[in-house]
Design an enzyme around this catalytic site. Structure first.
Site, mmCIF file in Angstrom:
data_model
loop_
_atom_site.group_PDB
_atom_site.id
_atom_site.type_symbol
_atom_site.label_atom_id
_atom_site.label_comp_id
_atom_site.label_asym_id
_atom_site.label_seq_id
_atom_site.Cartn_x
_atom_site.Cartn_y
_atom_site.Cartn_z
ATOM 1 N N ASP A 1 5.765 -4.945 13.335
ATOM 2 C CA ASP A 1 7.090 -5.143 12.730
ATOM 3 C C ASP A 1 7.515 -6.607 12.797
ATOM 4 O OD1 ASP A 1 8.557 -3.106 11.449
ATOM 5 O OD2 ASP A 1 8.850 -2.034 13.323
ATOM 6 N N GLU B 1 15.085 -5.881 9.059
ATOM 7 C CA GLU B 1 15.308 -4.827 10.044
ATOM 8 C C GLU B 1 15.336 -5.362 11.475
ATOM 9 O OE1 GLU B 1 13.755 -0.286 10.877
ATOM 10 O OE2 GLU B 1 12.425 -1.684 9.866
ATOM 11 N N ASP C 1 11.719 -4.285 4.696
ATOM 12 C CA ASP C 1 11.305 -3.362 5.753
ATOM 13 C C ASP C 1 9.863 -3.740 6.085
ATOM 14 O OD1 ASP C 1 10.767 -1.368 7.542
ATOM 15 O OD2 ASP C 1 11.657 0.232 6.340
ATOM 16 N N ILE D 1 7.654 -2.743 8.335
ATOM 17 C CA ILE D 1 6.785 -1.554 8.389
ATOM 18 C C ILE D 1 7.665 -0.328 8.210
ATOM 19 C CG2 ILE D 1 5.339 -0.050 9.793
ATOM 20 C CD1 ILE D 1 3.959 -2.234 10.950
ATOM 21 N N ASP D 2 7.562 0.274 7.043
ATOM 22 C CA ASP D 2 8.248 1.530 6.777
ATOM 23 C C ASP D 2 7.241 2.645 7.026
ATOM 24 O OD1 ASP D 2 10.268 3.246 5.949
ATOM 25 O OD2 ASP D 2 9.617 3.192 3.859
ATOM 26 N N THR E 1 6.621 4.122 10.643
ATOM 27 C CA THR E 1 5.974 3.673 11.888
ATOM 28 C C THR E 1 4.994 4.706 12.436
ATOM 29 O OG1 THR E 1 7.891 4.469 13.154
ATOM 30 C CG2 THR E 1 7.871 2.157 12.535
ATOM 31 N N HIS F 1 13.173 13.009 8.963
ATOM 32 C CA HIS F 1 13.610 12.112 7.901
ATOM 33 C C HIS F 1 14.254 12.846 6.731
ATOM 34 C CE1 HIS F 1 10.467 8.932 9.338
ATOM 35 N NE2 HIS F 1 11.533 9.006 10.109
ATOM 36 N N SER G 1 6.902 6.992 4.623
ATOM 37 C CA SER G 1 7.282 5.685 4.071
ATOM 38 C C SER G 1 7.609 5.692 2.589
ATOM 39 C CB SER G 1 6.181 4.648 4.347
ATOM 40 O OG SER G 1 5.129 4.751 3.391
ATOM 41 N N LYS H 1 5.977 7.228 -0.778
ATOM 42 C CA LYS H 1 6.416 8.394 -1.559
ATOM 43 C C LYS H 1 6.999 7.952 -2.899
ATOM 44 C CE LYS H 1 8.954 10.090 1.843
ATOM 45 N NZ LYS H 1 8.450 9.317 2.991
ATOM 46 N N ARG I 1 15.194 13.069 -0.165
ATOM 47 C CA ARG I 1 15.509 12.712 1.222
ATOM 48 C C ARG I 1 16.895 13.271 1.483
ATOM 49 N NH1 ARG I 1 13.450 8.323 4.947
ATOM 50 N NH2 ARG I 1 15.121 7.805 6.389
ATOM 51 N N ASP J 1 15.238 0.650 3.319
ATOM 52 C CA ASP J 1 14.421 1.859 3.228
ATOM 53 C C ASP J 1 14.274 2.377 1.802
ATOM 54 O OD1 ASP J 1 13.669 2.251 5.902
ATOM 55 O OD2 ASP J 1 15.605 3.156 6.388
#
Length: 336
Positions: A48, A71, A127, A129-130, A132, A222, A246, A249, A263, A276
């Site tokens: 990150d 982030e 972001d 690293i979306d 993790t 999520h 992440s 999608k 979501r 995100d």
């Protein structure tokens, strides 16, 4: 004649490419079976920070006046307490930069991501690293960068190091970079292959929701998988869901690997972060899809670091979007 955001597009691609390279290096060096057994998140922490430093320093080089909504901050890397982690981050950052960066330069680059956002001017959102947990499993994660101008997302780049270029060939040709600029369409090419030809991506042409498929999070925290199942039943969907972590999608729906991404709120108090969704949002819309919250409102990226005016996310191809949104609203209303 210059093309709208031509330089920004090229720089964003470069930044995401470099950050994706760093993330892959972290995985190879630091993620082990023991890491997963102990649920040790330290490798993803290193990745990150390293990815944010690489992206922010790349943006600063070309657009020194552009603020960034990121982030991370460097608080945990400071002083004696942060020395071990700091040294790992600096070492990895310097695997992806043209010139070596000192520890102070790396920390300063990370802290360029503290902008508050807003409705005027231009800023980037990142972001690093979306996804993790997907990263730690060696599955799907993404490096996501977007440019917001006067409160609207104008450019998005998503690097998906583990996503197959062709979803039907799961074990080969992995690594996808997706990019979209407002009113210019959405494209993909192979990640780590700068000479690869970009090809346009388009959402599916499914016209009846019963023939559609979901792209869902692996992590149930999520999005509410139970509600998704009820919505699928209401729509008559029987196809197996595509599951991945992440903003991959968003890319999967944009190129027609799946037809619907939801979501749904799992907590009435949770507010989505702009990083995100910003890049994924424009990639789907430029691929011919539609995105809104569960109330049918467009995602509003003009209100700072969070999507305070929105609840949840609904994305689908334009043919079935209204039907999917209605099913979402009916399902959620029945819970109240």
């Amino acid at each position: 004649m210059s093309v709208y955001l031509e330089k920004e597009r090229a720089v964003a691609i470069e930044a995401v490419e470099r950050a994706s390279q760093v993330c892959k290096a972290v995985f190879k060096r630091l993620v082990t079976d023991e890491t997963l057994t102990k649920k040790d998140k330290s490798p993803v922490t290193v990745a990150d920070y390293s990815a944010q430093a690489v992206v922010n320093s790349t943006l600063e080089k070309h657009f020194p006046n552009d603020p960034i909504v990121g982030e991370e901050d460097s608080k945990d890397l400071q002083g004696d307490a942060g020395r071990v982690l700091r040294e790992k981050v600096v070492d990895l950052v310097n695997t992806a930069t043209d010139a070596p960066m000192s520890a102070d330069e790396v920390l300063r680059a990370i802290d360029r991501g503290q902008y508050t956002g807003g409705s005027t001017g231009r800023h980037w959102t990142l972001d690093p690293i979306d996804g993790t947990k997907g990263f730690l499993r060696g599955e799907q994660f993404a490096v996501c960068l977007a440019l917001i101008v006067d409160g609207k997302v104008r450019l998005g780049v998503v690097g998906c190091p583990n996503l197959p270029y062709d979803i039907s060939k799961q074990t080969e040709d992995k690594g996808v970079l997706a990019v979209a600029v407002e009113e210019q369409g959405a494209f993909q090419r192979r990640l780590g292959a700068p000479d690869d030809v970009e090809t346009p991506v388009l959402v599916s042409i499914v016209e009846d929701a019963c023939n559609a498929s979901f792209c869902e999070s692996v992590e149930s925290g999520h999005s509410n998988h139970g509600d998704n199942a009820k919505i699928a039943e209401l729509l008559g969907i029987t196809k197996q869901s595509v599951r991945m972590d992440s903003q991959c999608k968003y890319v999967a729906v944009a190129r027609g690997d799946a037809d619907i991404y939801l979501r749904l709120p799992v907590d009435s108090k949770y507010v989505e972060k702009i990083w995100d969704h910003a890049a994924g949002n424009i990639i789907i819309t430029e691929a011919g899809g539609q995105v809104s919250d569960i109330d049918g409102k467009p995602l509003d990226f003009s209100l700072g670091r969070t999507l305070t005016a929105n609840r949840g996310v609904v994305a689908a191809n334009a043919n079935i979007f209204a039907t999917v949104l209605a099913a979402v609203q009916t399902t959620l209303a029945n819970k109240e």
